[in-house]
Design an enzyme around this catalytic site. Structure first.
Site, PDB file in Angstrom:
ATOM      1  CG  ASP A  17      -3.324  -6.453   8.980  1.00 44.52           C
ATOM      2  OD1 ASP A  17      -3.528  -6.321   7.829  1.00 44.52           O
ATOM      3  OD2 ASP A  17      -4.860  -6.699   9.548  1.00 44.52           O
TER       4      ASP A  17
ATOM      5  CG  ASN B 184      -1.749   1.125   1.654  1.00 43.32           C
ATOM      6  OD1 ASN B 184      -1.437   2.516   1.130  1.00 43.32           O
ATOM      7  ND2 ASN B 184      -3.260   0.475   1.802  1.00 43.32           N
TER       8      ASN B 184
HETATM    9  P1  ITT Z   1      -0.462  -4.707   2.809  1.00 42.02           P
HETATM   10  O1  ITT Z   1      -1.878  -5.605   3.508  1.00 42.02           O
HETATM   11  O2  ITT Z   1       0.292  -4.449   1.551  1.00 42.02           O
HETATM   12  O3  ITT Z   1      -0.386  -3.696   4.487  1.00 42.02           O
HETATM   13  P2  ITT Z   1      -3.177  -3.279   2.444  1.00 42.02           P
HETATM   14  O4  ITT Z   1      -3.955  -1.712   1.914  1.00 42.02           O
HETATM   15  O5  ITT Z   1      -3.941  -4.514   2.594  1.00 42.02           O
HETATM   16  O6  ITT Z   1      -1.845  -3.081   1.876  1.00 42.02           O
HETATM   17  P3  ITT Z   1      -4.435  -3.574   5.550  1.00 42.02           P
HETATM   18  O7  ITT Z   1      -5.203  -4.835   5.298  1.00 42.02           O
HETATM   19  O8  ITT Z   1      -4.344  -3.120   6.863  1.00 42.02           O
HETATM   20  O9  ITT Z   1      -3.963  -3.086   3.833  1.00 42.02           O
HETATM   21  O10 ITT Z   1      -5.951  -2.436   5.138  1.00 42.02           O
HETATM   22  C1  ITT Z   1      -6.630  -1.855   5.574  1.00 42.02           C
HETATM   23  C2  ITT Z   1      -7.748  -0.959   5.048  1.00 42.02           C
HETATM   24  O11 ITT Z   1      -7.404   0.372   5.137  1.00 42.02           O
HETATM   25  C3  ITT Z   1      -7.283  -1.026   3.160  1.00 42.02           C
HETATM   26  O12 ITT Z   1      -8.330  -0.206   2.671  1.00 42.02           O
HETATM   27  C4  ITT Z   1      -6.636   0.828   3.310  1.00 42.02           C
HETATM   28  O13 ITT Z   1      -6.775   1.179   2.387  1.00 42.02           O
HETATM   29  C5  ITT Z   1      -7.108   1.401   4.572  1.00 42.02           C
HETATM   30  N1  ITT Z   1      -6.410   2.295   5.858  1.00 42.02           N
HETATM   31  C6  ITT Z   1      -5.406   1.736   6.122  1.00 42.02           C
HETATM   32  N2  ITT Z   1      -4.555   2.374   6.919  1.00 42.02           N
HETATM   33  C7  ITT Z   1      -5.461   3.501   6.531  1.00 42.02           C
HETATM   34  C8  ITT Z   1      -5.839   5.050   6.980  1.00 42.02           C
HETATM   35  O14 ITT Z   1      -4.102   5.547   7.836  1.00 42.02           O
HETATM   36  N3  ITT Z   1      -6.118   6.110   5.818  1.00 42.02           N
HETATM   37  C9  ITT Z   1      -7.260   5.193   5.865  1.00 42.02           C
HETATM   38  N4  ITT Z   1      -7.239   4.393   4.918  1.00 42.02           N
HETATM   39  C10 ITT Z   1      -6.583   3.070   5.807  1.00 42.02           C
END
Ligand code: ITT
Length: 191
Positions: free
Chosen positions: A68, A9
């Protein structure tokens, strides 16, 4: 210290990178020859963060930091939580996730929500978890264009603006991720 930031991400990567102190050389999953989208099949943020960090560590033996994160909405009994990335299904889509969230909260008087980040730090010596949370609420409509993910809908307590209406340093002053990083850095640098 050479380490891997285990995320695919770009928004997370940027936020983590800007908080790394001098002397840390952080490479990405792709730099390390690993897939950008690591397996995460746990039911909790803790399990998923550990799974991602361990996956990268077992293949590189470099210190690995994985993140996560999940949005926990009170009126939805804590959903979408660990399923936040794929809340509206596959393929993952931030716009569809926000549209579904607004739909599910139509007419809801209680829009309270919390963002939670669990960081997993896996090194040859240890595996540790660090958590950060921020309380807030879900806006009635999307506002702002900075940040990523659910940022246009999340208003931290004490603020009128969404995260997406703030500059990066303003989000970093209160965010779930920055708070988890503070714990990680205090542990690492305080030893
Ligand atoms: P990785 O697993 O590769 O790190 P991911 O996007 O799959 O990336 P997550 O499983 O942690 O990460 O997903 C969390 C969701 O919440 C995902 O849709 C993110 O875009 C969102 N998210 C995470 N941190 C955020 C933040 O600081 N502000 C807004 N949305 C966020």
């Amino acid at each position: 210290m050479r380490m891997i930031i285990c995320t695919g991400n770009a928004g997370k990567l940027r936020e983590i990178r800007t908080r790394l102190p001098e002397g840390f050389e952080a490479i990405t999953l792709v730099d390390a020859g690993l897939p950008a989208d690591l397996p995460e099949d746990g039911d909790t943020l803790e399990a998923n963060a550990l799974q991602k960090a361990r996956y990268a560590f077992e293949r590189t033996e470099l210190p690995c930091l994985a993140d996560d994160s999940g949005l926990e909405v009170r009126a939805l009994g804590g959903r979408p939580g660990p399923l936040s990335a794929r809340y509206a299904g596959e393929p993952r889509d931030d716009e569809a996730n926000m549209a579904l969230l607004l739909r599910e909260l139509t007419g809801a008087a209680d829009r309270a929500a919390r963002f939670r980040t669990v960081l997993a730090w896996v090194t040859p010596a240890e595996a540790r978890l660090f958590e950060g949370t921020v309380e807030g609420s879900i806006a009635l409509t999307r506002r702002g264009s900075s940040g990523f993910g659910y940022d246009p809908l999340f208003v931290p307590t004490g603020e009128a603006r969404t995260f997406a209406e703030m500059q990066l340093h303003e989000k970093q002053a209160v965010s779930h991720r920055a708070r988890a990083m503070n714990h990680w850095l205090a542990y690492l640098l305080g030893r």
